[in-house]
Design an enzyme around this catalytic site. Structure first.
Site, PDB file in Angstrom:
ATOM      1  N   SER A 157      44.390 -57.055 -32.735  1.00  0.00           N
ATOM      2  CA  SER A 157      43.672 -58.389 -32.949  1.00  0.00           C
ATOM      3  C   SER A 157      42.306 -58.281 -33.329  1.00  0.00           C
ATOM      4  O   SER A 157      41.569 -58.653 -32.699  1.00  0.00           O
ATOM      5  CB  SER A 157      43.735 -58.840 -31.488  1.00  0.00           C
ATOM      6  OG  SER A 157      45.091 -59.178 -31.400  1.00  0.00           O
ATOM      7  N   ARG A 172      36.677 -54.382 -39.737  1.00  0.00           N
ATOM      8  CA  ARG A 172      35.384 -53.937 -38.867  1.00  0.00           C
ATOM      9  C   ARG A 172      35.854 -54.363 -37.344  1.00  0.00           C
ATOM     10  O   ARG A 172      36.595 -55.404 -37.322  1.00  0.00           O
ATOM     11  CB  ARG A 172      34.260 -54.905 -39.112  1.00  0.00           C
ATOM     12  CG  ARG A 172      34.332 -56.340 -39.134  1.00  0.00           C
ATOM     13  CD  ARG A 172      33.500 -57.228 -39.822  1.00  0.00           C
ATOM     14  NE  ARG A 172      34.066 -58.580 -39.978  1.00  0.00           N
ATOM     15  CZ  ARG A 172      34.518 -58.877 -40.931  1.00  0.00           C
ATOM     16  NH1 ARG A 172      34.624 -58.152 -42.065  1.00  0.00           N
ATOM     17  NH2 ARG A 172      34.979 -60.136 -41.142  1.00  0.00           N
ATOM     18  N   ASP A 210      47.195 -61.223 -33.226  1.00  0.00           N
ATOM     19  CA  ASP A 210      47.542 -62.013 -32.161  1.00  0.00           C
ATOM     20  C   ASP A 210      47.730 -63.660 -32.321  1.00  0.00           C
ATOM     21  O   ASP A 210      48.834 -64.336 -32.187  1.00  0.00           O
ATOM     22  CB  ASP A 210      46.638 -61.980 -31.166  1.00  0.00           C
ATOM     23  CG  ASP A 210      45.204 -62.057 -31.349  1.00  0.00           C
ATOM     24  OD1 ASP A 210      44.887 -62.452 -32.404  1.00  0.00           O
ATOM     25  OD2 ASP A 210      44.321 -62.153 -30.378  1.00  0.00           O
TER      26      ASP A 210
HETATM   27  C1  BGC Z   1      39.499 -60.950 -34.123  1.00  0.00           C
HETATM   28  C2  BGC Z   1      40.776 -61.341 -34.694  1.00  0.00           C
HETATM   29  C3  BGC Z   1      41.678 -62.057 -33.285  1.00  0.00           C
HETATM   30  C4  BGC Z   1      40.745 -62.813 -32.467  1.00  0.00           C
HETATM   31  C5  BGC Z   1      41.301 -63.207 -31.100  1.00  0.00           C
HETATM   32  C6  BGC Z   1      38.797 -61.728 -33.340  1.00  0.00           C
HETATM   33  O1  BGC Z   1      37.614 -61.331 -32.777  1.00  0.00           O
HETATM   34  O2  BGC Z   1      38.655 -60.747 -35.023  1.00  0.00           O
HETATM   35  O3  BGC Z   1      41.778 -60.779 -35.347  1.00  0.00           O
HETATM   36  O4  BGC Z   1      42.689 -62.807 -33.603  1.00  0.00           O
HETATM   37  O5  BGC Z   1      39.522 -62.046 -32.155  1.00  0.00           O
HETATM   38  O6  BGC Z   1      41.650 -62.223 -30.342  1.00  0.00           O
END
Ligand code: BGC
Length: 483
Positions: A157, A172, A210
Site C-alpha cells: 500500500s 516513494r 489496498d
Molecule cells: C499510500 C497508498 C495507500 C494509502 C492507504 C498511502 O500512504 O501511498 O498506496 O493506498 O496510504 O493505505
C-alpha cells in the site's frame, strides 16, 4: 423514508465560560485555521478533478493515477486457494482465502506484529521478515504440502508504478516508512527471492494497492460499489476507468485490450496538491510536512490521514503549553515533546469521553503523558480534537466527490476501510455531511452517494485479483503493457 445519514457529533457550545480569555482567543484562532467551509470544499473538489485528469495524461501530474492492470470485473464464480499478504503500519497480515465460486469465500488469517524498527529497517530485513512469516503460516496451514505452488496476491500500500500486475516499482515511501534501497526498485524480485530462500512453494502473481483490493472485493459482493477507499494511516482511493479514457496508456496496451476495457486505477491521491495551490494548510500542517522524512510529498494525506492526527494535536498542545504558556504550566512536558508520541487513538479517545468533566481525558493525559489537566484545559483539548477530526473527515471526502464527478456517477456506493473510517468517532457522520455540503443535494433527497463498509480488500480483494490474473494468463491475455 428520507435518509440523511447519522447526525454528526455536536461540540458542547456555551460551556467554555471557565476558559481564560487568552486561551479562548487562541482557541478561536485555531478554529478559523481548521474550519473548511462548504465553499472551500467545492473549490478543492474542482481542482481535484483537474489533477485526476492530469495524472491520467501523457505528461502526468502530481497524482500518480496508476493503472493497476485489473481489467476484469469479478464474476463471483472464481474458485481456488490463494494467499494474500498485507503489509500494514503495525502488522503483517497473512491470509488464506478459499474462493467458493458462488460469491462466497472462507478466510484463515494470522497477524504478525511488525518489529517497531521495521519502518526504518534495511530492505533485506523487511523482505526476510515477510518471507519468514509466510513460511510460518504455510507450515501451519499446509503440513502435508501442496500439489501446485500457491498463488500469492501482495497488497503493497504505497505508490508503486506497474508496467504489469506482477511488478511494483516503489515511487516513494509514505506514512513514515523510510527503508533505503527500495525506492525506484521493483519489490517483486526482492520478495520472491526472500521467499525462495525460505523454500516455500508460493508464487507471487499480483501486487495490488489496498484501495484496488477494496474496490474489487467490494464489487465482488456489491455491484453498486464504484470506489475503493482507505481512510487509515494513509488515504487513497481506486476506481474503474476505461482504457480509452487513459491517455497515458495510448499505444501501450496489447491487442486484447480495447478502448472500453475496464482498468482499475490506484489514484494515490494522498499526493494531491503537492504544488500547494488550493488546500488551506496552516502552520501545524507545514511543521508536519517539514519534519517528515519526505517533505513536499503527500500534502493531502498529511492533512487528514490517521498517521498525522495525533501529531497535529500534539503540535498544538506543545505550542499552547510551551510558547504561549496557556496550559500545563509548571509541568514536565518531556513526554509530550516527543514527536508522534500521540497516535490517532488519542484524539479519538478524547472525543469519545462521555463525562461532563472529561475525566477520561484527565486519566489519559496523566497515565500517558504524566500531565495533570484542569477542567477548562480539558474542554479546550476536546474542542481542538474535534476540530482536527472534523477537518480530517471534511477533506477526506474531496477525493470521493472528485472521482464521482469525473466519472459522472450520480449514485454510488463508496466502499471504505481503514482505522480512521472504522474507529474514529463521528467520522462517518461528518463525512456524509461533508458530501452533502459538496454536492448540495436537496434536503429531501436521500444521499445518492454513500460511503459503505468495504469487504476485506487486502485479503479477499488480493485473492480475487490473483484469481483474475491467473485466469487472464491462462487465456493468453495481457496483464501489463504490451511486450
Ligand atoms: C499510500 C497508498 C495507500 C494509502 C492507504 C498511502 O500512504 O501511498 O498506496 O493506498 O496510504 O493505505
Amino acid at each position: 423514508m428520507v435518509h440523511l445519514g447519522p447526525k454528526p457529533p455536536q461540540h458542547r457550545k456555551g460551556t467554555f465560560t471557565d476558559v481564560s480569555p487568552a486561551l479562548m482567543s487562541t482557541l478561536k484562532e485555531l478554529e478559523s485555521q481548521f474550519t473548511v467551509s462548504g465553499e472551500t470544499l467545492r473549490k478543492i473538489v474542482d481542482h481535484f478533478i483537474t489533477e485526476l485528469d492530469k495524472g491520467l495524461s501523457k505528461k502526468g501530474g502530481n497524482i500518480p493515477m496508476i493503472p493497476g492492470w485489473v481489467m476484469d470485473f469479478p464474476t463471483g464464480k472464481e474458485t481456488g486457494d490463494y494467499l494474500a499478504i498485507d503489509l500494514g503500519g503495525t502488522n503483517l497480515r497473512v491470509v488464506l482465502v478459499r474462493l467458493g465460486g458462488n460469491r462466497d469465500f472462507d478466510t484463515t488469517q494470522s497477524k504478525f506484529a511488525l518489529p517497531s524498527h521495521m519502518r526504518t529497517a534495511t530492505s533485506e530485513e523487511l523482505w526476510s521478515f515477510i518471507a519468514d512469516c509466510l513460511k510460518k503460516f504455510y507450515d501451519e496451514e499446509f503440513p502435508d504440502g501442496v500439489k501446485e505452488p500457491l498463488p500469492l496476491g501482495f497488497t503493497f500500500s504505497y505508490p508503486a508504478s506497474q508496467d504489469r500486475i506482477s511488478q511494483a516499482v516503489l515511487q516513494r515511501w509514505t506514512k513514515g516508512w523510510s527503508i533505503d534501497g527500495v525506492e525506484g526498485k521493483d519489490v517483486v524480485p526482492m520478495l520472491q527471492s526472500a521467499i525462495e530462500k525460505v523454500g516455500v512453494p508460493i508464487e507471487l502473481v499480483a501486487v495490488i494497492n489496498d484501495t484496488t483490493g477494496t474496490l474489487v472485493a467490494s464489487s465482488y459482493c456489491d455491484p453498486e460499489a464504484k470506489l475503493g477507499l482507505i481512510f487509515g494511516t494513509g488515504v487513497n482511493g481506486a476506481y474503474f476507468d476505461v482504457v480509452g479514457d487513459i491517455p497515458k496508456l495510448e499505444g501501450k496496451t496489447a491487442e486484447d485490450v480495447t478502448p472500453d476495457t475496464p482498468m482499475a486505477i490506484n489514484c494515490e491521491y494522498g499526493s494531491f496538491d503537492n504544488e500547494k495551490v488550493i488546500l488551506p494548510r496552516n502552520k501545524y500542517d507545514i511543521i508536519i510536512d517539514e519534519e517528515s522524512p519526505r517533505p513536499g510529498q503527500q500534502t493531502f494525506e498529511k492533512m487528514n490521514s490517521g498517521y498525522y492526527l495525533g501529531e497535529l494535536l500534539r503540535l498544538i498542545l506543545v505550542e499552547l503549553a510551551e510558547n504561549k504558556k496557556l496550559i500545563f504550566q509548571n509541568q514536565d512536558l518531556t513526554k509530550l515533546k516527543q514527536p508522534f508520541v500521540l497516535d490517532t487513538s488519542f484524539p479519538a479517545r478524547i472525543e469519545e469521553d462521555p463525562f461532563e468533566n472529561l475525566s477520561d481525558v484527565q486519566e489519559l493525559f496523566y497515565d500517558y503523558l504524566k500531565i495533570e489537566t484542569t477542567v477548562p484545559e480539558r474542554k479546550v483539548i476536546r474542542r481542538i480534537s474535534e476540530m482536527i477530526g472534523e477537518r480530517s473527515a471534511r477533506l477526506s471526502v474531496c477525493g470521493i466527490a472528485a472521482i464521482c464527478k469525473k466519472r459522472g456517477y450520480k449514485t454510488a456506493h463508496c466502499a471504505a476501510d481503514g482505522s480512521v473510517y472504522q474507529k474514529y468517532p463521528g467520522f462517518k457522520a461528518r463525512a456524509a455531511k461533508s458530501l452533502r455540503d459538496i454536492f448540495e443535494w436537496p434536503a429531501d433527497l436521500e444521499d445518492p452517494i454513500i460511503i459503505v463498509p468495504a469487504e476485506d480488500g487486502s485479503g479477499v480483494g488480493a485473492a480475487i485479483i490473483a484469481a483474475l490474473t491467473k485466469k487472464r494468463l491462462k487465456e493468453g491475455k495481457s496483464v501489463g503493457i504490451k511486450a
